[in-house]
Design an enzyme around this catalytic site. Sequence first.
Site, mmCIF file in Angstrom:
data_model
loop_
_atom_site.group_PDB
_atom_site.id
_atom_site.type_symbol
_atom_site.label_atom_id
_atom_site.label_comp_id
_atom_site.label_asym_id
_atom_site.label_seq_id
_atom_site.Cartn_x
_atom_site.Cartn_y
_atom_site.Cartn_z
ATOM 1 N N SER A 144 0.683 -1.185 -0.064
ATOM 2 C CA SER A 144 -0.200 -0.079 -0.024
ATOM 3 C C SER A 144 0.752 1.112 0.036
ATOM 4 C CB SER A 144 -0.952 -0.086 1.118
ATOM 5 O OG SER A 144 -1.965 0.897 1.278
ATOM 6 N N ASP A 297 -3.282 6.561 -3.135
ATOM 7 C CA ASP A 297 -1.773 5.958 -2.644
ATOM 8 C C ASP A 297 -1.496 4.812 -3.703
ATOM 9 O OD1 ASP A 297 -3.905 4.050 -2.327
ATOM 10 O OD2 ASP A 297 -2.970 3.460 -0.291
ATOM 11 N N ASP A 299 -1.255 1.676 -4.107
ATOM 12 C CA ASP A 299 -2.150 0.567 -4.795
ATOM 13 C C ASP A 299 -3.634 0.996 -5.001
ATOM 14 O OD1 ASP A 299 -3.128 0.664 -1.835
ATOM 15 O OD2 ASP A 299 -3.341 -1.509 -1.769
ATOM 16 N N ASP A 301 -6.156 2.103 -3.187
ATOM 17 C CA ASP A 301 -7.239 1.883 -2.554
ATOM 18 C C ASP A 301 -7.693 3.030 -1.556
ATOM 19 O OD1 ASP A 301 -5.423 1.569 -0.568
ATOM 20 O OD2 ASP A 301 -6.120 -0.364 0.028
#
Length: 419
Positions: A144, A297, A299, A301
């Site tokens: 992440s 961010d 990734d 999400d």
Amino acid sequence: MSDPVTLARQWIEGDPDPVTRDELQALIDAGETAELAERMAGSLQFGTAGIRGRVEAGSNRMNRAVVIRTTAGLAAYLESQGSGLVVVGRDARLSSEAFMADTVAVLAAAGIPVRYVATPVPTPLIAYAALRMEARAAVVITASHNPPEDNGYKVYDANGAQIVPPADGDIAAAIAAIEAAAEVPRLEFPYVSDQVAEVEPDLFAAYLDDLAAARPASPPPGDLAITYTPMHGVGGRFVVEALARFGYHQVRPVAEQFDPDGRFPTVAFPNPEEQGALDLAKAQAERDGSDLIIANDPDTDRLAVSVPDPAGGWRPLSGNQVGVLLANYILTHTTEPRPIVINSIVSSPVLAAVAEHHGAGFAQTLTGFKWIWNAALELEAAGQGLFVFGYEEALGDSVSRQVRDKDGISAAVLFADLA
């Protein structure tokens, strides 16, 4: 308890990766006992979003041996539950491709069918694919918004949400029962196995179709000018395409941060909440005369938003502000007679007031979207209504039912709608 040098030597014997074997041996040879003690201090544990750690040699780090043992434990758990399809994806961190290959190799060797996305992909799309394909589980190799030195391993359950007790404890116990990683069966060429195939190429088109069906009716988007940055992550082309699909054609990406790059070269920390992370976006927005800054961010999400400050410059909205605005927008437009909204206990209680104003149900959970979506499913099963929105103060929002986790793509579209 064994001393760290003995533990390190035992780990080396069972590590199939010559790079991390040599790295650990070099620490032994240099007498780095304190460093060895930290690296061999147990193993990474499932937290609020899977396991994460620095990519280095040792049992308490992220490396190929840890990924292999983790996947072997997951495979053993799945076999005890009746097995089934597993969907696998990854972000663009430097170690993610190798970690995904090991994940697929172990699952396929265990006789578990795998569907994977070959290129770096937003985490929400793997969660969506797993739900759409009725998978038994999903794995995403991602850390992440952690520093570039880290990586992680995120697991989704059969219900499409992240694992919670007792599943996480059962998987951890199965991992602990695995012997040396070098002894775990792996396919040498996993991607040519009959057990393994790519996810169908229409995945994102299907995601956008489902988002279109779920999106609240809204007026034409007009000429909203948006500066966008994916923060060197995997969201770039997906978010731009999603916004274009819904009429937002004046999206101006930050070129220096648009392509996936696991080194995150223009930011000290790839988290849009961090001081200075949006400096390039703000400078570009000033030059372009944009109306809105949105960021994801790495990734994709999470969603960060900045708006023009009447006093000059740009004002970042907090995760609570973004969440409450989205909640009010969704509850204003929903046709669900008994809507439910949820946030975590560290998030603002203002959501309860918004829910009360709209006659909606409200609940709070422990920190982590795994708790929010599992609570939503429990409330629905109990006949309490239908979950329509959830958020966390750390920039995580769930605005549609097609992804049972936070989703920065759909959240970006709906925030543009309300802007």
